[in-house]
Design an enzyme around this catalytic site. Structure first.
Site, PDB file in Angstrom:
ATOM      1  N   ARG A 111      17.716  22.194 -29.909  1.00  0.00           N
ATOM      2  CA  ARG A 111      18.753  21.501 -29.157  1.00  0.00           C
ATOM      3  C   ARG A 111      18.224  21.087 -27.785  1.00  0.00           C
ATOM      4  NH1 ARG A 111      23.334  18.586 -30.203  1.00  0.00           N
ATOM      5  NH2 ARG A 111      25.145  19.210 -28.961  1.00  0.00           N
TER       6      ARG A 111
ATOM      7  N   THR B 237      23.493  10.897 -35.947  1.00  0.00           N
ATOM      8  CA  THR B 237      23.019  12.138 -36.557  1.00  0.00           C
ATOM      9  C   THR B 237      22.687  11.896 -38.028  1.00  0.00           C
ATOM     10  OG1 THR B 237      24.531  13.323 -35.081  1.00  0.00           O
ATOM     11  CG2 THR B 237      23.581  14.593 -36.866  1.00  0.00           C
TER      12      THR B 237
ATOM     13  N   THR C 181      19.496  14.697 -34.590  1.00  0.00           N
ATOM     14  CA  THR C 181      20.445  13.809 -33.924  1.00  0.00           C
ATOM     15  C   THR C 181      19.914  13.241 -32.614  1.00  0.00           C
ATOM     16  OG1 THR C 181      22.696  13.716 -32.990  1.00  0.00           O
ATOM     17  CG2 THR C 181      21.495  15.775 -32.721  1.00  0.00           C
TER      18      THR C 181
ATOM     19  N   GLN D 124      22.582  13.497 -25.468  1.00  0.00           N
ATOM     20  CA  GLN D 124      23.137  14.755 -25.933  1.00  0.00           C
ATOM     21  C   GLN D 124      23.906  15.535 -24.875  1.00  0.00           C
ATOM     22  OE1 GLN D 124      23.975  15.882 -29.200  1.00  0.00           O
ATOM     23  NE2 GLN D 124      21.853  15.290 -29.500  1.00  0.00           N
TER      24      GLN D 124
ATOM     25  N   ASP E  89      27.641  16.119 -24.774  1.00  0.00           N
ATOM     26  CA  ASP E  89      28.311  17.150 -25.560  1.00  0.00           C
ATOM     27  C   ASP E  89      28.765  18.327 -24.692  1.00  0.00           C
ATOM     28  OD1 ASP E  89      28.329  15.904 -27.969  1.00  0.00           O
ATOM     29  OD2 ASP E  89      26.813  17.156 -28.925  1.00  0.00           O
TER      30      ASP E  89
ATOM     31  N   SER F 246      27.094  22.192 -30.105  1.00  0.00           N
ATOM     32  CA  SER F 246      27.007  21.241 -31.210  1.00  0.00           C
ATOM     33  C   SER F 246      27.957  21.666 -32.318  1.00  0.00           C
ATOM     34  CB  SER F 246      25.573  21.207 -31.740  1.00  0.00           C
ATOM     35  OG  SER F 246      25.477  20.454 -32.938  1.00  0.00           O
TER      36      SER F 246
ATOM     37  N   GLY G 241      27.929  13.800 -38.669  1.00  0.00           N
ATOM     38  CA  GLY G 241      29.356  13.502 -38.570  1.00  0.00           C
ATOM     39  C   GLY G 241      30.051  14.038 -37.351  1.00  0.00           C
ATOM     40  N   GLY G 242      29.306  14.518 -36.338  1.00  0.00           N
ATOM     41  CA  GLY G 242      29.947  15.008 -35.124  1.00  0.00           C
ATOM     42  C   GLY G 242      30.894  16.144 -35.401  1.00  0.00           C
TER      43      GLY G 242
END
Length: 682
Positions: free
Chosen positions: A168, A476, A494, A513, A516, A543, A570-571
């Site tokens: 991440r 993603t 992603t 990112q 988020d 995430s 798909g978030g």
């Protein structure tokens, strides 16, 4: 249109190794621009030579389909699944694919081919993952890339161990809790520019995918690292055809892409029009980047010219048109200090199975295991879909209701309690507080069979600050791999939103990112409370990605043999896509393709329940009132959203045929992916 193809592995190691030797590029380490150019030329030449052996090699592996002559994926010949086609929403007729020993499922045919070629050559599942990601960053820049992040679960068939890998992105050391909120905490408390925030340098986190693949490779790699980038280099040098999803992303992002000089030059024609479906696109800058990684290793991404170019792009203060861009504060030290982490997966039992998924900073794994644990209270087998066909059939009202209610409860806990556990611990200091059976049974008791709860309340697990963030991820993708030794990789990767931050450097897109994180560090209802998912130096944003593995449960409750690997982009809806697929396979007996193709359904913690209207089993006419599933859910108090879903589920299930273990695979008909392996027709 149903895709029926047969494909073969293009890569023959010995001619490639010979070409590299002739080019003087057979070893690792540096080499400079001349050696890099020679390496690119050698790889392209070796690939061309190997293509001549395509027909003979085709019968030996990496085949899909049940009829017709062998077709090389990416050849452009009739039947090639990599031939560009418009984004369709849902492609009917995907069939279950069988393989004897190895298989890969990815969301683009060329990426699937890259992984299958490596597996055929004797590579490990992690080797294949490196090759797949190298190609995805080229052919799906809207979804993932070297400039983004990833989560991986790996199963070692020899040691029977599941390892989670965290790649991440991280906030820079200079970030404050107001990094996304203010240009400066003291002198300029205005919002970073431009709007949307994702287009500013502040949205870009230190990329983690390359370092994550590096540590996984060091643990489980088999073939030489330098050989894993070969097909990506060839495609970037020779060119590939733009597919429907990429073409749509370019067109819809035109204004933002044109703010960046490199992106504008790459994605648009000389007259300023977007490069369209089917356009052959070459990316020499990306070929150069992959060559550097191949010859110098992952460190070359985090130090030296590549890292400096990333830092410089994040620091850009003005767009091509002169408008302001608030720069990020990422430094070369941030790049050099990035650490990918080995983490313990989140695991729990579900009926006769053992389920493992991704641990924080992803909330996806905990929510998937929670939702399944809640559903375990109910006999889900009573509610299997009707009229089951290759598209998965028609979900029953009660099946969708129970899954959606369980997810509401899981999302409520996820929203409140889960963030980067390096900064914010889980309740009780471990996932068990949220996943133990008594707690999940208590949560299940809140579900009514006659009425939707609408919005769930989080469980009382102590005083933990709220961490709600509902940012949707659209950039993603996901893939699943099983190698000849039975090792498994399931990996979600992603750049966050479609085409990330719209900042491009060295042939790849940089992520957005950090959006988020919660931009406001304070709880909106009580500003004295800090939210769990606020920005902090070196912190990773939460995430929802949930790469998932399923195993048989031994009599003592321990983990047994591998059964299933799956996951999806798909978030915030990733949790729903994964739970639907797992329930479809384990409770309803659907095969890998049926469970993947099945109507996407589920809910976040809101009154709205998703039912994928793109699926042929759903009738969206007359506002959905003609569809018995939609009408039945509404009668239970659900507010039904039947807009098209954009899952990209990639599933492999191990089963038996004629008493022998085989692999079966399903690719999501909502995307462009395929299944490849040493396939056969049972």
């Amino acid at each position: 249109m149903t895709k029926k193809i047969q494909a073969r592995a293009w890569w023959v190691l010995s001619p490639l190794a010979l070409a590299l030797t002739v080019a003087g590029c057979g070893g690792g380490g540096g080499g400079g621009q001349n050696n890099d150019a020679a390496l690119i030329a050698a790889i392209v030449a070796a690939n061309a030579a190997n293509e001549a052996a395509a027909a003979a090699e085709a019968a030996k592996g990496c085949l899909i389909g049940d009829s017709g002559s062998p077709v090389v994926v990416g050849s452009g010949n009739p039947g090639d699944p990599a031939a560009p086609e418009p984004a369709s929403g849902y492609v009917l007729g995907h069939k279950l694919v069988y393989a004897k020993n190895y298989m890969v499922v990815a969301n683009h045919p060329l990426a699937t081919r890259a992984g299958c070629d490596v597996l055929k050559a004797g590579g490990s599942a992690v080797d294949a993952a490196v090759a797949v990601q190298a190609v995805l960053g080229l052919v799906e820049p809207q979804s993932s890339g070297l400039g983004g992040g990833a989560f991986m679960l790996h199963y070692d068939a020899k040691t029977k161990k599941v390892q989670a890998y965290d790649g991440r992105e991280m906030a820079p050391a200079a970030a404050t809790e107001n990094y996304l909120r203010y240009i400066d905490d003291v002198s300029d408390k205005t919002t970073p520019k431009p709007s949307p925030l994702r287009a500013s340098g502040r949205s870009i986190g230190t990329p983690g995918a390359v370092r994550m693949l590096d540590i996984a490779y060091k643990d489980h790699g088999k073939l030489p690292w330098k050989d894993l980038f070969s097909y990506g280099i060839t495609l970037a040098s020779d060119g590939f055809s733009i597919g429907g999803r990429m073409a749509a992303a370019i067109s819809t992002s035109e204004a933002n892409l044109k703010r960046d000089a490199e992106a504008a030059a790459y994605f648009f024609n000389a007259d300023g029009t977007p490069k369209a479906l089917g356009t052959k696109l070459k990316n020499p800058a990306y070929a150069q980047t992959l060559t550097t990684l191949a010859t110098q290793g992952a460190n070359a991404f985090y130090t030296g010219p590549i890292a400096q170019a990333i830092v410089d792009k994040i620091a850009v203060t003005a767009a091509v048109d002169g408008s302001a861009i608030t720069p990020g504060k990422t430094t070369m030290a941030d790049m050099a200090n990035y650490v990918a982490k080995r983490r313990d997966p989140v695991c729990g039992t579900y009926r006769d199975y053992y389920v493992c998924s991704m641990s924080p900073p992803s909330s996806g794994g905990i929510a998937v295991v929670q939702a399944l644990g809640i559903l375990e209270t109910f006999n889900m087998g009573l509610y299997k879909p009707t009229a089951i066909d290759i598209e998965g059939g028609k979900p029953r009202v009660m099946g969708v209701h129970l899954v959606s209610e369980a997810e509401r409860l899981a999302y409520a806990d996820r929203d409140k309690y889960v963030a980067d556990t390096d900064f914010i611990p889980l309740p009780g200091g471990s996932p068990d507080t949220m996943l133990n059976k008594p707690y999940l049974q208590q949560r299940a008791s809140l579900i009514s069979l006659s009425k939707s709860m609408g919005t769930a309340t989080a469980g009382d697990l102590g005083s933990v600050p709220l961490g709600i963030d509902k940012t949707e991820e659209h950039g993603t993708t996901h893939f699943t791999v099983v190698d000849k030794q039975g090792n498994v990789v399931t990996m979600t990767t992603t750049v966050e939103s479609t085409l990330g931050s719209f900042h491009m450097t060295q042939g790849f897109m940089l992520n957005n990112q950090l959006t988020d994180f919660s931009a406001d560090p304070n709880d909106t209802k009580d500003p004295s409370i800090k939210v769990a998912n606020r920005v902090a130096p070196g912190k990773r944003p939460r995430s929802t990605m949930a790469p998932t593995l399923v195993f048989k449960k031994n009599g003592d409750g321990s983990m047994g043999e591998f059964v299933m690997g799956t996951g999806s982009p798909g978030g915030g809806t990733i949790i729903q896509y994964v739970v639907k697929t797992v329930v479809g396979a384990l409770d309803w007996g659907l095969d890998a393709q049926q469970a993947t193709s099945l109507v996407d359904f589920g809910a976040t913690n809101s009154p709205s329940t998703n039912v994928g209207g793109e699926h042929p089993a759903i009738d969206t006419s007359n506002s959905g009132n003609n569809d018995p599933l939609i009408a039945g859910l509404r009668a239970l108090g659900h507010t039904v959203s039947f807009g098209p879903q954009s899952s990209g589920i990639s599933t492999i299930i191990r089963t038996t045929v004629g008493g022998k273990p085989v692999l079966t695979g399903g690719a999501d008909p909502r995307r462009e992916g395929i299944v490849l392996g040493d396939t056969f027709t049972p």
